[in-house]
Design a protein around this motif. Structure first.
Motif, short mmCIF file in Angstrom:
data_model
loop_
_atom_site.label_atom_id
_atom_site.label_comp_id
_atom_site.label_asym_id
_atom_site.label_seq_id
_atom_site.Cartn_x
_atom_site.Cartn_y
_atom_site.Cartn_z
N LYS A 1 3.92 -1.93 -21.63
CA LYS A 1 4.61 -0.67 -20.21
C LYS A 1 3.67 -1.84 -18.83
O LYS A 1 2.60 -1.83 -18.72
CB LYS A 1 3.81 0.15 -20.50
N LEU A 2 4.25 -1.99 -18.04
CA LEU A 2 3.83 -2.12 -16.32
C LEU A 2 3.95 -0.54 -16.14
O LEU A 2 5.05 -0.23 -14.64
CB LEU A 2 4.64 -3.10 -15.69
N ALA A 3 2.81 0.30 -15.38
CA ALA A 3 2.75 1.24 -14.74
C ALA A 3 2.31 1.31 -13.77
O ALA A 3 1.10 0.69 -13.46
CB ALA A 3 2.21 2.53 -15.79
N ILE A 4 2.73 1.94 -12.49
CA ILE A 4 1.83 1.97 -11.41
C ILE A 4 2.04 3.68 -11.11
O ILE A 4 2.78 4.70 -11.58
CB ILE A 4 2.89 1.48 -9.87
N SER A 5 0.71 3.59 -10.69
CA SER A 5 0.41 4.86 -10.08
C SER A 5 -0.64 5.64 -8.91
O SER A 5 -0.38 4.19 -7.66
CB SER A 5 -0.63 6.07 -11.37
N ARG A 6 -1.35 6.50 -8.86
CA ARG A 6 -1.46 6.43 -7.21
C ARG A 6 -2.85 5.44 -6.87
O ARG A 6 -3.38 4.91 -5.78
CB ARG A 6 -2.68 8.03 -6.51
N HIS A 7 -3.53 5.41 -7.61
CA HIS A 7 -5.05 4.40 -7.65
C HIS A 7 -4.80 2.57 -8.65
O HIS A 7 -5.84 2.54 -8.53
CB HIS A 7 -5.96 5.45 -8.44
N CYS A 8 -3.69 3.11 -9.14
CA CYS A 8 -3.35 1.87 -10.24
C CYS A 8 -2.37 1.47 -10.68
O CYS A 8 -1.60 1.89 -10.49
CB CYS A 8 -5.16 1.37 -10.95
N ILE A 9 -2.23 -0.17 -10.77
CA ILE A 9 -1.56 -0.43 -11.86
C ILE A 9 -1.98 -1.08 -13.32
O ILE A 9 -2.75 -1.63 -13.01
CB ILE A 9 -0.59 -1.56 -11.17
N ARG A 10 -0.95 -0.68 -14.49
CA ARG A 10 -1.91 -0.46 -15.58
C ARG A 10 -0.78 -1.65 -15.87
O ARG A 10 0.41 -1.09 -16.62
CB ARG A 10 -1.92 0.31 -16.50
N PHE A 11 -1.75 -2.55 -17.12
CA PHE A 11 -0.25 -3.28 -18.34
C PHE A 11 -1.09 -3.13 -18.97
O PHE A 11 -1.79 -3.23 -19.75
CB PHE A 11 -0.76 -5.23 -17.71
N ALA B 1 1.19 -1.13 -0.27
CA ALA B 1 0.13 -0.07 -0.12
C ALA B 1 0.89 1.62 0.17
O ALA B 1 0.95 1.91 -0.60
CB ALA B 1 -0.65 0.20 1.24
N LYS B 2 2.19 1.25 0.82
CA LYS B 2 3.21 2.00 0.61
C LYS B 2 3.68 2.65 -0.60
O LYS B 2 4.23 3.77 -1.05
CB LYS B 2 4.27 2.39 2.23
N ASP B 3 3.45 1.83 -1.92
CA ASP B 3 4.22 2.50 -3.12
C ASP B 3 3.01 3.29 -3.54
O ASP B 3 3.49 3.87 -4.69
CB ASP B 3 4.66 1.02 -3.45
N PHE B 4 1.63 2.64 -3.94
CA PHE B 4 0.77 3.65 -4.09
C PHE B 4 0.53 4.93 -3.48
O PHE B 4 0.66 5.72 -4.35
CB PHE B 4 -0.37 3.20 -3.72
N GLN B 5 1.31 4.78 -2.11
CA GLN B 5 1.21 6.52 -1.81
C GLN B 5 2.19 7.24 -1.86
O GLN B 5 2.29 8.10 -1.53
CB GLN B 5 1.20 6.39 -0.03
N VAL B 6 3.18 6.93 -2.53
CA VAL B 6 4.47 8.17 -2.91
C VAL B 6 3.91 8.76 -3.68
O VAL B 6 4.04 9.80 -3.63
CB VAL B 6 5.29 6.80 -4.32
N PHE B 7 2.40 8.30 -4.67
CA PHE B 7 2.02 8.62 -5.90
C PHE B 7 1.16 10.10 -4.75
O PHE B 7 0.09 11.47 -5.93
CB PHE B 7 2.05 8.30 -6.82
N ALA B 8 0.84 10.45 -3.88
CA ALA B 8 0.99 11.32 -3.16
C ALA B 8 1.65 11.57 -2.48
O ALA B 8 1.02 13.57 -1.82
CB ALA B 8 -0.45 11.07 -2.11
#
Length: 209
Positions: free
Chosen positions: A89-99, A8-15
């Motif tokens: 691309k495998l992308a991570i952002s605040r609310h999701c990961i996208r393939f 969960a902390k990984d997603f919080q990085v973008f906040a």
């Protein structure tokens, strides 16, 4: 270092609001996981696309003021970079990961590729609409798809690649997103397999000529 999963902390990085703080967290917490994923995904991706897939972890070297809203590892056919060719691309952002599968504005043969897309629309649409959760994104950084491919008509799917030759910054972005809760439920090996499964669903576009 093996990939040990996202938290969960990984997603919080973008906040994190400030540029130095967010960039430090991206480099310290997210990039090591993307490098680990690169080592695990690339060998599995090669047989799917029929050639070596070279990983490229985003460095964000040109940014000096505005922190990135997402970061990623891309996979493409060229060792020196990924933007001038079709890529995953495998992308991570605040609310999701996208393939994602992406065709960007720097691809030299995009007009030829679009003709192949239009020529093969029936076959492509028939296969893509069967894949649960695949969507079309207006922009590579969007967290939500503009539409799910299953909801689009054959004509609408045929027109998705139209902006590639018409606009200087035209792009085609298709893929699948996972909410943080979905990501956190997956063990590391299952997450890698989920990425490979989505890239497998989109591999017909990577090979399209």
């Amino acid at each position: 270092m093996p990939f040990d999963g996202f938290t969960a902390k990984d997603f919080q990085v973008f906040a994190i609001p400030d540029f130095p703080g967010r960039m430090a967290a991206v480099r310290g917490h997210i990039q090591p996981k993307l490098f680990a994923l690169a080592e695990e995904i690339a060998p599995g991706l090669a047989p799917i696309v029929g050639s070596e897939a070279f990983p490229h972890v985003a460095k964000h070297m040109r940014r000096t003021v505005n922190p990135p809203d997402d970061t990623w590892v891309a996979f493409g056919p060229e060792k020196r970079g990924y933007k001038k060719a079709p890529h995953f691309k495998l992308a991570i952002s605040r609310h999701c990961i996208r393939f994602l599968f992406e065709m960007g504005p720097e691809y030299a043969d995009k007009a030829k590729w679009v003709r192949a897309w239009e020529r093969e629309t029936g076959r492509l649409a028939g296969q893509l609409r069967k894949r649960a959760g695949l969507g079309w994104y207006k922009n590579e950084h969007d967290e939500e798809p503009a539409a799910l491919l299953a909801s689009l008509s054959l004509q609408e799917i045929g027109g998705l690649a139209g902006e590639l030759p018409r606009r200087k910054d035209g792009q085609l972005v298709l893929g699948r997103r996972l909410d943080p809760a979905e990501v956190l439920r997956l063990k590391p090996a299952a997450f890698v397999q989920a990425a490979l499964a989505t890239f497998g669903d989109l591999a017909l576009l990577y090979r399209l000529r």
